[in-house]
Design a protein around this motif. Structure first.
Motif, PDB file in Angstrom:
ATOM      1  N   CYS A   1      -1.313   3.020 -10.482  1.00 54.96           N
ATOM      2  CA  CYS A   1      -2.367   4.041 -10.530  1.00 54.96           C
ATOM      3  C   CYS A   1      -3.740   3.406 -10.316  1.00 54.96           C
ATOM      4  O   CYS A   1      -4.622   4.026  -9.732  1.00 54.96           O
TER       5      CYS A   1
ATOM      6  N   ALA B   1      -1.846   9.930  -9.190  1.00 53.73           N
ATOM      7  CA  ALA B   1      -1.846   8.462  -9.338  1.00 53.73           C
ATOM      8  C   ALA B   1      -0.813   8.032 -10.376  1.00 53.73           C
ATOM      9  O   ALA B   1      -0.070   7.069 -10.164  1.00 53.73           O
TER      10      ALA B   1
ATOM     11  N   VAL C   1      -3.453  11.104   1.260  1.00 51.38           N
ATOM     12  CA  VAL C   1      -3.884  10.081   0.306  1.00 51.38           C
ATOM     13  C   VAL C   1      -3.625   8.688   0.876  1.00 51.38           C
ATOM     14  O   VAL C   1      -4.490   7.810   0.817  1.00 51.38           O
TER      15      VAL C   1
ATOM     16  N   GLN D   1      -4.805   3.484  -6.703  1.00 52.73           N
ATOM     17  CA  GLN D   1      -5.145   4.784  -6.150  1.00 52.73           C
ATOM     18  C   GLN D   1      -6.443   5.337  -6.711  1.00 52.73           C
ATOM     19  O   GLN D   1      -7.154   6.058  -6.023  1.00 52.73           O
ATOM     20  N   ARG D   2      -6.740   5.019  -7.954  1.00 53.21           N
ATOM     21  CA  ARG D   2      -7.947   5.524  -8.598  1.00 53.21           C
ATOM     22  C   ARG D   2      -8.610   4.405  -9.406  1.00 53.21           C
ATOM     23  O   ARG D   2      -8.570   4.392 -10.630  1.00 53.21           O
TER      24      ARG D   2
ATOM     25  N   ARG E   1      -8.472  11.771  -1.832  1.00 53.14           N
ATOM     26  CA  ARG E   1      -8.302  10.901  -2.994  1.00 53.14           C
ATOM     27  C   ARG E   1      -7.214  11.486  -3.884  1.00 53.14           C
ATOM     28  O   ARG E   1      -7.144  12.703  -4.077  1.00 53.14           O
ATOM     29  N   ALA E   2      -6.369  10.635  -4.406  1.00 54.78           N
ATOM     30  CA  ALA E   2      -5.318  11.079  -5.327  1.00 54.78           C
ATOM     31  C   ALA E   2      -5.958  11.589  -6.607  1.00 54.78           C
ATOM     32  O   ALA E   2      -6.926  11.007  -7.105  1.00 54.78           O
TER      33      ALA E   2
ATOM     34  N   THR F   1       0.835  -1.198   0.000  1.00 52.70           N
ATOM     35  CA  THR F   1       0.000   0.000   0.000  1.00 52.70           C
ATOM     36  C   THR F   1       0.870   1.249   0.000  1.00 52.70           C
ATOM     37  O   THR F   1       2.068   1.185   0.315  1.00 52.70           O
ATOM     38  N   LEU F   2       0.254   2.369  -0.312  1.00 54.21           N
ATOM     39  CA  LEU F   2       1.002   3.626  -0.298  1.00 54.21           C
ATOM     40  C   LEU F   2       1.509   3.931   1.105  1.00 54.21           C
ATOM     41  O   LEU F   2       2.655   4.360   1.271  1.00 54.21           O
TER      42      LEU F   2
END
Length: 74
Positions: free
Chosen positions: A57, A44, A32, A60-61, A38-39, A2-3
């Motif tokens: 990406c 992303a 984020v 993230q989205r 949200r990115a 994860t980020l």
């Protein structure tokens, strides 16, 4: 990964440099990473590029049709 996990692997200097390469701030990255924001589509893409795909990406989205963009021919 994860980020938030990815960001935890970096010390302050590396994190600042990473945020700069992504065109954002460390604070925004953390927002984020922990789901408070949200990115953007641009962020992303930057995360995907700067992590070599570790943070895709799509993660993230998921609302964006990345498959269409990735397979589009000129």
């Amino acid at each position: 990964m994860t980020l938030s996990e990815y960001l935890k692997t970096m010390d302050k200097e590396r994190l600042e440099a990473f945020a700069n390469r992504c065109g954002t701030s460390v604070g925004q990255l953390r927002q984020v990473a922990y789901g408070n924001r949200r990115a953007s589509a641009g962020l992303a893409v930057s995360l995907d590029r700067e992590t070599g795909g570790v943070i895709a990406c799509e993660s993230q989205r998921p609302d964006i049709d990345w498959a269409y963009l990735r397979h589009k021919t000129a």
